[in-house]
Scaffold this motif. Sequence first.
Motif, short mmCIF file in Angstrom:
data_model
loop_
_atom_site.label_atom_id
_atom_site.label_comp_id
_atom_site.label_asym_id
_atom_site.label_seq_id
_atom_site.Cartn_x
_atom_site.Cartn_y
_atom_site.Cartn_z
N ILE A 1 87.51 37.50 13.04
CA ILE A 1 88.67 38.22 13.56
C ILE A 1 89.64 37.28 14.27
O ILE A 1 90.83 37.60 14.44
CB ILE A 1 88.21 39.35 14.52
N ARG A 2 89.16 36.10 14.67
CA ARG A 2 90.05 35.15 15.33
C ARG A 2 91.19 34.71 14.42
O ARG A 2 92.27 34.35 14.89
CB ARG A 2 89.26 33.91 15.79
N PHE A 3 90.96 34.74 13.10
CA PHE A 3 92.03 34.39 12.18
C PHE A 3 93.18 35.39 12.28
O PHE A 3 94.34 35.03 12.09
CB PHE A 3 91.50 34.35 10.74
N LEU A 4 92.85 36.64 12.60
CA LEU A 4 93.89 37.65 12.76
C LEU A 4 94.75 37.33 13.98
O LEU A 4 95.97 37.51 13.96
CB LEU A 4 93.25 39.04 12.91
N TYR A 5 94.10 36.84 15.05
CA TYR A 5 94.85 36.45 16.24
C TYR A 5 95.80 35.30 15.91
O TYR A 5 96.95 35.29 16.36
CB TYR A 5 93.90 36.04 17.37
N HIS A 6 95.30 34.34 15.14
CA HIS A 6 96.15 33.21 14.74
C HIS A 6 97.33 33.68 13.90
O HIS A 6 98.46 33.20 14.09
CB HIS A 6 95.33 32.18 13.96
N LEU A 7 97.08 34.62 12.99
CA LEU A 7 98.17 35.13 12.15
C LEU A 7 99.21 35.85 12.99
O LEU A 7 100.42 35.69 12.77
CB LEU A 7 97.60 36.08 11.09
N ALA A 8 98.74 36.64 13.95
CA ALA A 8 99.66 37.35 14.83
C ALA A 8 100.49 36.36 15.65
O ALA A 8 101.70 36.55 15.85
CB ALA A 8 98.89 38.29 15.76
N PHE A 9 99.84 35.28 16.09
CA PHE A 9 100.54 34.27 16.90
C PHE A 9 101.55 33.52 16.04
O PHE A 9 102.64 33.17 16.50
CB PHE A 9 99.53 33.31 17.52
N ILE A 10 101.19 33.25 14.78
CA ILE A 10 102.12 32.60 13.86
C ILE A 10 103.37 33.47 13.66
O ILE A 10 104.50 32.98 13.71
CB ILE A 10 101.44 32.33 12.50
N PHE A 11 103.16 34.77 13.45
CA PHE A 11 104.28 35.70 13.29
C PHE A 11 105.14 35.71 14.55
O PHE A 11 106.38 35.73 14.49
CB PHE A 11 103.73 37.09 12.99
N PHE A 12 104.49 35.69 15.71
CA PHE A 12 105.17 35.68 17.00
C PHE A 12 106.08 34.45 17.12
O PHE A 12 107.24 34.54 17.53
CB PHE A 12 104.12 35.69 18.11
N ILE A 13 105.57 33.29 16.72
CA ILE A 13 106.35 32.06 16.81
C ILE A 13 107.52 32.08 15.82
O ILE A 13 108.63 31.64 16.13
CB ILE A 13 105.44 30.84 16.56
N LEU A 14 107.28 32.60 14.60
CA LEU A 14 108.35 32.69 13.61
C LEU A 14 109.51 33.54 14.12
O LEU A 14 110.68 33.15 14.02
CB LEU A 14 107.81 33.27 12.31
N ILE A 15 109.19 34.71 14.67
CA ILE A 15 110.22 35.62 15.17
C ILE A 15 110.97 34.99 16.34
O ILE A 15 112.21 35.03 16.41
CB ILE A 15 109.60 36.97 15.58
N LEU A 16 110.23 34.40 17.28
CA LEU A 16 110.88 33.79 18.44
C LEU A 16 111.77 32.62 18.04
O LEU A 16 112.87 32.46 18.57
CB LEU A 16 109.83 33.32 19.45
N SER A 17 111.31 31.80 17.10
CA SER A 17 112.09 30.64 16.66
C SER A 17 113.43 31.06 16.07
O SER A 17 114.46 30.42 16.30
CB SER A 17 111.31 29.81 15.63
N LEU A 18 113.41 32.15 15.30
CA LEU A 18 114.64 32.65 14.68
C LEU A 18 115.51 33.41 15.67
O LEU A 18 116.74 33.46 15.51
CB LEU A 18 114.29 33.56 13.50
#
Length: 419
Positions: A182-199
């Motif tokens: 399930i930790r991979f899901l946390y990483h995916l959520a964090f990746i999405f979070f960084i993508l949105i913030l960067s844009l």
Amino acid sequence: MNNIFSIKYDLISLSIYFAIVVFGLVNIFSSNYNENLISFLDISFPIGKQVVFVLISIILLFIILFTKSKFLNDNSFIFYFISIILLLGLFIFGIKAGGARSWYDLGFINFQPSEFVKITTSLFLAKYLSIIQTDLSRNRDLFFISLIILIPIFLIAIQPDPGTAIIFLAFLFPIFREGLNIRFLYHLAFIFFILILSLSIGTYFTIVLFLALYISYIVYETRSKRKIKISKFVLTIFLYTSLALSTNYVFENVLEQRHRDRINIILGKDFDTRGVGYNTNQSKIAIGSGGFSGIGFLKGTQTKGDFVPRQHTDYIFSTIGEEWGFLGSSFIIFLFCYLIIRVIQRAEKQHIHYRRIYCYCFASLLFMHFFINIGMSLGIIPTIGIPLPYVSYGGSSFLSFSIMFFIYLNFDSSRLKES
């Protein structure tokens, strides 16, 4: 081939399928209706062509139901390999339509292989995950599983068709179901979070915010007397910082202007109701004008006035909302939700891992299409050209999702026969 007299069917799912298909035909007819269109069988209009696709799907239904499931299992890699070759062939023999080289011109029909890759990827992924030696905690197996999914994503994204490529992320759901940490899901959520913030707020502010959060997490872990590997600490910072730095480069240099405009509108950076945001805005007007019970079949003013472009394909839900209102919209949403939940429930009863994983792949793809298409029509998701399965006009999409559904029926009937 299966014995015709020994097959048991999931008649409820089959009934839902035909109910959605018929409802789709009615709305395709309405979205293209004019004084020259008098019949559902007029093949000079989209409705007539869609009826032909429905008739073809009925033939495929019998062929697939009478095919032994072992045949699909044994040949899943061959199907996958052929589909990848077809994707590669697009760059030589494909035609460009809608800004993407995604189609083969077969004369009488255009063929979009990316739709059928969803079937072959589902079959091959199910095959690999069901192998007893596959271990989702082992990096080698995770790498191979990633390749199965990332190869079609890459080949579709560079057509460019980022919308269809995104759909392949649906395969993460069955992988998690089969035991991915399930930790991979946390990483995916964090990746999405960084993508949105960067844009949204900029690359460097995002990096500073990430470093502050991550260092705070490390301090908390250290105080809890948990050991943190220096190599993992450095690698995490490198990967997420690289992601933030590359996001804007990809956004500015890889995506086309129409994709950038749509994302900016969703992020609130731009407001445009006449240009790239016109489709979504008109779709929202059409849906809102339907009220509770709708304006009525063939009476939609937005639909009849052609205010919503591509209304019989990507924005078919706006026709439903306008002419059938909240009741009709709720009805089609209920049918999709019920079908998806039923597929998952019956998948859990499968004793054969291969069949269960495939059913989860199908349910996940169906959910992603359903969620994104309706989200596009409501303006809560960027317009990325995703059809509503069984409802939107389009032969490749309709036949591919029909085949996936028929394979599910095949696997479920095999389970019933063996029980």
